[in-house]
Motif scaffolding. Structure first.
Motif, PDB file in Angstrom:
ATOM      1  N   THR A   1      15.282 -89.090   3.041  1.00 52.57           N
ATOM      2  CA  THR A   1      14.078 -88.306   2.773  1.00 52.57           C
ATOM      3  C   THR A   1      13.058 -89.061   1.946  1.00 52.57           C
ATOM      4  N   LYS A   2      11.799 -88.897   2.310  1.00 50.69           N
ATOM      5  CA  LYS A   2      10.707 -89.403   1.486  1.00 50.69           C
ATOM      6  C   LYS A   2      10.321 -88.263   0.556  1.00 50.69           C
ATOM      7  N   GLY A   3      10.550 -88.451  -0.735  1.00 49.63           N
ATOM      8  CA  GLY A   3      10.299 -87.391  -1.711  1.00 49.63           C
ATOM      9  C   GLY A   3      11.559 -87.092  -2.502  1.00 49.63           C
ATOM     10  N   VAL A   4      11.817 -85.817  -2.734  1.00 48.50           N
ATOM     11  CA  VAL A   4      12.965 -85.404  -3.555  1.00 48.50           C
ATOM     12  C   VAL A   4      14.251 -85.577  -2.751  1.00 48.50           C
ATOM     13  N   TYR A   5      15.216 -86.268  -3.355  1.00 47.05           N
ATOM     14  CA  TYR A   5      16.444 -86.686  -2.661  1.00 47.05           C
ATOM     15  C   TYR A   5      17.610 -86.605  -3.642  1.00 47.05           C
ATOM     16  N   VAL A   6      18.776 -86.154  -3.178  1.00 45.17           N
ATOM     17  CA  VAL A   6      19.957 -86.037  -4.039  1.00 45.17           C
ATOM     18  C   VAL A   6      20.903 -87.194  -3.740  1.00 45.17           C
ATOM     19  N   GLU A   7      21.272 -87.939  -4.783  1.00 43.35           N
ATOM     20  CA  GLU A   7      22.118 -89.128  -4.630  1.00 43.35           C
ATOM     21  C   GLU A   7      23.375 -89.031  -5.483  1.00 43.35           C
ATOM     22  N   ARG A   8      24.415 -89.737  -5.046  1.00 45.48           N
ATOM     23  CA  ARG A   8      25.637 -89.904  -5.856  1.00 45.48           C
ATOM     24  C   ARG A   8      25.492 -91.185  -6.653  1.00 45.48           C
ATOM     25  N   TRP A   9      25.841 -91.128  -7.916  1.00 44.72           N
ATOM     26  CA  TRP A   9      25.828 -92.311  -8.763  1.00 44.72           C
ATOM     27  C   TRP A   9      27.167 -92.420  -9.466  1.00 44.72           C
ATOM     28  N   ARG A  10      27.508 -93.639  -9.878  1.00 38.38           N
ATOM     29  CA  ARG A  10      28.740 -93.882 -10.629  1.00 38.38           C
ATOM     30  C   ARG A  10      28.394 -94.718 -11.850  1.00 38.38           C
ATOM     31  N   HIS A  11      28.910 -94.295 -13.002  1.00 33.25           N
ATOM     32  CA  HIS A  11      28.692 -95.032 -14.247  1.00 33.25           C
ATOM     33  C   HIS A  11      29.742 -96.148 -14.313  1.00 33.25           C
TER      34      HIS A  11
END
Length: 101
Positions: free
Chosen positions: A50-60
């Protein structure tokens, strides 16, 4: 450099401490043995990008090592929200409205 907030550690650190895992909230096939080849292709490879608001997974990766989710505007590269894995996704339209102010 982006600053990423870890909801588990409660700290904001440079993005170099983290790894992005792509789109969040991807549902696995309910019955893997009955899933078609197309179902697997969609699960493994197809993303909305998506161009704009997008939900992502992140890992510390250089911290607690835990996965969490982040809402990011891909146009401005601003993070709008961070939340722990397993928590429900926030209202993306509301977050986009708040960020537009």
């Amino acid at each position: 450099m982006l600053l990423v907030y870890c909801p588990y550690c409660g700290v904001e650190r440079p993005e170099t401490e983290f790894s992005c895992g792509g789109q969040a909230h991807i549902a696995r096939p309910v019955d893997p043995s009955a899933a078609t080849e197309e179902d697997w292709v969609n699960f493994l490879y197809m993303r909305s990008n998506t161009k704009g608001v997008y939900v992502e997974r992140w890992r510390h990766t250089h911290g607690c090592g835990r996965f969490f989710n982040a809402v990011r505007n891909t146009v401005t590269d601003d993070f709008l929200s961070f939340y722990k894995a397993g928590e429900p996704m926030p209202d993306l339209e509301e977050l986009a409205k708040e960020a537009g102010k």
